[in-house]
Design an enzyme around this catalytic site. Structure first.
Site, PDB file in Angstrom:
ATOM      1  N   GLY A  63      10.878  -3.105  12.508  1.00  0.00           N
ATOM      2  CA  GLY A  63      10.200  -2.500  11.346  1.00  0.00           C
ATOM      3  C   GLY A  63       9.550  -1.160  11.642  1.00  0.00           C
ATOM      4  O   GLY A  63       9.451  -0.703  12.788  1.00  0.00           O
ATOM      5  N   ASP A  64       9.068  -0.594  10.550  1.00  0.00           N
ATOM      6  CA  ASP A  64       8.489   0.745  10.574  1.00  0.00           C
ATOM      7  C   ASP A  64       7.173   0.802  11.375  1.00  0.00           C
ATOM      8  O   ASP A  64       6.939   1.727  12.148  1.00  0.00           O
ATOM      9  CB  ASP A  64       8.250   1.096   9.084  1.00  0.00           C
ATOM     10  CG  ASP A  64       7.704   2.472   8.931  1.00  0.00           C
ATOM     11  OD1 ASP A  64       8.337   3.393   9.482  1.00  0.00           O
ATOM     12  OD2 ASP A  64       6.647   2.622   8.287  1.00  0.00           O
ATOM     13  N   ASP A  84      -7.648  -4.183  11.129  1.00  0.00           N
ATOM     14  CA  ASP A  84      -7.951  -3.215  10.082  1.00  0.00           C
ATOM     15  C   ASP A  84      -7.942  -1.888  10.826  1.00  0.00           C
ATOM     16  O   ASP A  84      -8.873  -1.594  11.581  1.00  0.00           O
ATOM     17  CB  ASP A  84      -9.339  -3.471   9.471  1.00  0.00           C
ATOM     18  CG  ASP A  84      -9.621  -2.508   8.336  1.00  0.00           C
ATOM     19  OD1 ASP A  84      -9.286  -1.313   8.473  1.00  0.00           O
ATOM     20  OD2 ASP A  84     -10.146  -2.935   7.307  1.00  0.00           O
ATOM     21  N   HIS A  85      -6.869  -1.108  10.657  1.00  0.00           N
ATOM     22  CA  HIS A  85      -6.718   0.033  11.568  1.00  0.00           C
ATOM     23  C   HIS A  85      -7.845   1.068  11.407  1.00  0.00           C
ATOM     24  O   HIS A  85      -8.078   1.860  12.297  1.00  0.00           O
ATOM     25  CB  HIS A  85      -5.332   0.661  11.450  1.00  0.00           C
ATOM     26  CG  HIS A  85      -5.124   1.508  10.238  1.00  0.00           C
ATOM     27  ND1 HIS A  85      -4.865   0.973   9.002  1.00  0.00           N
ATOM     28  CD2 HIS A  85      -5.141   2.851  10.060  1.00  0.00           C
ATOM     29  CE1 HIS A  85      -4.730   1.965   8.131  1.00  0.00           C
ATOM     30  NE2 HIS A  85      -4.890   3.107   8.738  1.00  0.00           N
ATOM     31  N   ASP A 110      -5.337  -2.928  -1.617  1.00  0.00           N
ATOM     32  CA  ASP A 110      -4.721  -2.200  -0.506  1.00  0.00           C
ATOM     33  C   ASP A 110      -5.757  -1.456   0.339  1.00  0.00           C
ATOM     34  O   ASP A 110      -5.592  -1.346   1.555  1.00  0.00           O
ATOM     35  CB  ASP A 110      -3.684  -1.211  -1.079  1.00  0.00           C
ATOM     36  CG  ASP A 110      -2.828  -0.565  -0.009  1.00  0.00           C
ATOM     37  OD1 ASP A 110      -2.338  -1.299   0.874  1.00  0.00           O
ATOM     38  OD2 ASP A 110      -2.644   0.669  -0.037  1.00  0.00           O
ATOM     39  N   HIS A 155     -10.392  -1.601   4.261  1.00  0.00           N
ATOM     40  CA  HIS A 155     -10.926  -0.395   4.896  1.00  0.00           C
ATOM     41  C   HIS A 155     -12.293   0.024   4.326  1.00  0.00           C
ATOM     42  O   HIS A 155     -13.236   0.276   5.069  1.00  0.00           O
ATOM     43  CB  HIS A 155      -9.955   0.780   4.737  1.00  0.00           C
ATOM     44  CG  HIS A 155      -8.537   0.446   5.115  1.00  0.00           C
ATOM     45  ND1 HIS A 155      -8.237  -0.340   6.198  1.00  0.00           N
ATOM     46  CD2 HIS A 155      -7.350   0.789   4.560  1.00  0.00           C
ATOM     47  CE1 HIS A 155      -6.913  -0.461   6.290  1.00  0.00           C
ATOM     48  NE2 HIS A 155      -6.359   0.210   5.304  1.00  0.00           N
TER      49      HIS A 155
HETATM   50  C1  BG6 Z   1      -2.904   1.224   4.726  1.00  0.00           C
HETATM   51  C2  BG6 Z   1      -2.467   1.128   3.295  1.00  0.00           C
HETATM   52  O1  BG6 Z   1      -3.693   0.120   5.060  1.00  0.00           O
HETATM   53  O2  BG6 Z   1      -3.649   2.416   4.912  1.00  0.00           O
HETATM   54  C3  BG6 Z   1      -1.656   2.350   2.892  1.00  0.00           C
HETATM   55  O3  BG6 Z   1      -1.675  -0.036   3.116  1.00  0.00           O
HETATM   56  C4  BG6 Z   1      -2.414   3.622   3.215  1.00  0.00           C
HETATM   57  O4  BG6 Z   1      -1.323   2.305   1.512  1.00  0.00           O
HETATM   58  C5  BG6 Z   1      -2.929   3.602   4.639  1.00  0.00           C
HETATM   59  O5  BG6 Z   1      -1.528   4.714   3.020  1.00  0.00           O
HETATM   60  C6  BG6 Z   1      -3.849   4.791   4.898  1.00  0.00           C
HETATM   61  O6  BG6 Z   1      -4.169   4.859   6.252  1.00  0.00           O
HETATM   62  P1  BG6 Z   1      -4.551   6.232   6.936  1.00  0.00           P
HETATM   63  O7  BG6 Z   1      -4.898   5.889   8.340  1.00  0.00           O
HETATM   64  O8  BG6 Z   1      -3.346   7.140   6.824  1.00  0.00           O
HETATM   65  O9  BG6 Z   1      -5.694   6.806   6.152  1.00  0.00           O
END
Ligand code: BG6
Length: 506
Positions: A16-17, A178-179, A236, A241
């Protein structure tokens, strides 16, 4: 000092991506820095039939921009193995077990296993169940499960998923990604709050007027129409976030930076958010909108995007006012907004302080009251802080000037700073759960979001509550009105732009 870690990573969704864009490059960075070296191996698994050789080529392609020494990169890729897999089929787990055991012996991995679920959430439960049933979870080393979002689509489904996972893994073995929690400046929120007396002492409703959090994106939903149309911006971006950022801004000082201490404060913070229950409360405090496109710029409207229902009422923009019902924050609005196809790709937090009680420096007709001080935490693309202050304009007289002090990390520092996924993978290797979401945080966030969703979903005719915004704008006028009704406005510094121009002119 850098400690070499020992583990077998099994990545579900290896074709996957996410794996290609984030996981392989992050593992390579950890490898280059020496956090993983000899004692690690990666099993990639997905439905497609790939050979180890092909998998290694894919991995090399994903890290091509990071390669300085080709031989080193090839040695790194040699640790990668591929096995085609149908997640529902027990037989495949038997093969996975055999391969895992042989790699464990070959690379002396001490039974340490990290299972990374980077695939469609509908399979999270079954994979966790089969891992236990087919005894892929070892007795001798550590076993950790990293799980990507979305973690459910409401409290009920999240709870059901959690119950399934907990049959195979304990809470302290589950690392919910949660990145945003891996971003440098999100991690810096606590540092700036708790180690500066000038902020620590003012961090409450006596001195702070309002807080504004913006996560804007310029892209539309692109090829993710099917996923997005079923979720929308509230699920989302807000449920995870944004509420995580709110929790870090709101929480009380933790006893220490240990995972348990930070998490328990974050949970308390999330529990203190006011839940909006009636349609009136929701409509007064949260607004939703969809991008309307812009033919002149060849931008499609949301409803024209591929795999999106042409009559969809899914929001691509949300703005809201969050109230925190506790002693420290009572009465301070936290305004949030996020959306696709907005004017800029930026994440920033403005902490706006109250006005001084009386301005003795008014400039006739201009400054009836002094501008408020604003502390801005720039999360991305700029990383750093800025502080808006008032000072006297140089020269005779008492005219005031609003100035900004800033500390923005330079490009080199930013480029060398670890990427979010790299930090989080290393935290997981170290068994540090601080920057992952605990189940209680996820549950509480869903409680907050579900109330809003319930009201929105019950509005069959949403002509009056689903607004449109021009693509590449900062959202609909109703988002401005949300603040105006309280006497505030979105603080638009356009900081990234002006900072870039300033740098270019220097
Ligand atoms: C993801 C969402 O969690 O975060 C995406 O699913 C969004 O829709 C992305 O584009 C944004 O992350 P970042 O790090 O580019 O601000």
């Amino acid at each position: 000092m850098i400690t070499q870690n020992t583990a077998l990573f099994t990545i579900f969704g290896a074709t996957g991506d996410l794996a290609h864009r984030k996981l392989y490059p992050s593992l390579f960075r950890l490898y280059k820095k020496g956090f993983i070296k000899d004692n690690f191996a990666v099993i990639g698994t997905a439905r497609r039939d790939w050979s180890d050789e092909h998998f290694r080529e894919v991995v090399l392609d994903s890290i091509k921009d990071l390669i300085e020494d080709k031989e080193d990169a090839v040695s790194f890729a040699a640790h990668f193995y591929y096995i085609a897999h149908n997640v529902n089929d027990s037989e495949h787990y038997v093969k996975l077990k055999v391969l895992s055991e042989s790699l464990d012996a070959k690379y002396s991995l001490s039974g340490n296993r990290i299972f990374y679920l980077a695939m469609s959430p509908e399979f999270f439960g079954i994979i966790a169940e089969k891992l236990k049933e087919q005894k892929l979870i070892t007795e001798d080393g550590f076993n950790r499960l990293i799980i990507e979002k979305p973690f459910g689509r409401d409290f009920e489904s999240a709870d059901a998923l959690n119950t399934k996972l907990r049959k195979s893994f304990d809470e302290n073995q589950i690392f919910r990604i949660d990145h945003y929690l891996g971003k440098e400046m999100v991690q810096n929120i606590s540092a700036v709050r708790f180690s500066n007396m000038i902020f620590e002492s003012l961090w409450n409703n006596k001195y702070i007027d309002n807080v504004q959090i913006t996560l804007s994106e310029t892209v539309g939903v692109e090829e993710r129409g099917a996923y997005y149309d079923n979720n929308g911006a509230l699920r989302d971006m807000v449920q995870n976030h944004i509420l995580q950022i709110v929790a870090l801004l709101v929480m009380e000082p933790p006893l220490s930076l240990q995972g348990e201490d930070v998490r328990s404060e974050k949970i308390k913070a999330l529990r203190s958010l006011r839940l909006y229950k009636t349609p009136e409360e929701v409509n007064r405090n949260f607004i939703r909108a969809q991008y309307a496109g812009n033919p002149a710029k060849a931008l499609q409207a949301y409803r024209e995007e591929p795999n999106v229902d042409p009559a969809s009422s899914t929001e691509t923009f949300v703005a809201g006012k969050i109230l925190v019902d506790n002693f420290r924050w009572k009465g301070v609005p936290f305004y949030i907004r996020t959306g696709k196809q907005m004017a800029s790709k930026e994440t920033y937090i403005h902490i706006q302080f109250k006005h001084v009680s009386m301005n003795i420096f008014p400039t006739e007709g201009v400054d009836e009251i002094a501008e408020p001080n604003v502390l801005t935490i720039h999360v991305s693309p700029l990383e750093g802080f800025s502080l808006r202050l008032n000072a006297k304009r140089v020269g005779q007289g008492t005219e005031m000037k609003n100035i900004r002090m800033h500390h923005i990390y330079d490009e080199e520092t930013q480029a060398n700073s670890p990427e979010a996924y790299e930090r989080l993978l290393l935290d997981c290797l170290n068994g540090d759960p601080t920057n992952f979401s605990h189940w209680d945080e996820v549950a509480q966030s869903w409680h907050f979001v579900d109330e809003i969703r319930k009201v929105w979903d019950a509005q069959e005719d949403c002509t009056d509550t689903l607004f449109a915004y021009e693509s590449h704008s900062m959202g609909p006028k109703e988002s401005d009105a949300l603040l105006e009704q309280d006497g505030f406005s979105w603080t638009e510094f356009n900081w990234s732009q002006s900072y870039k121009e300033k740098q270019e002119n220097e």
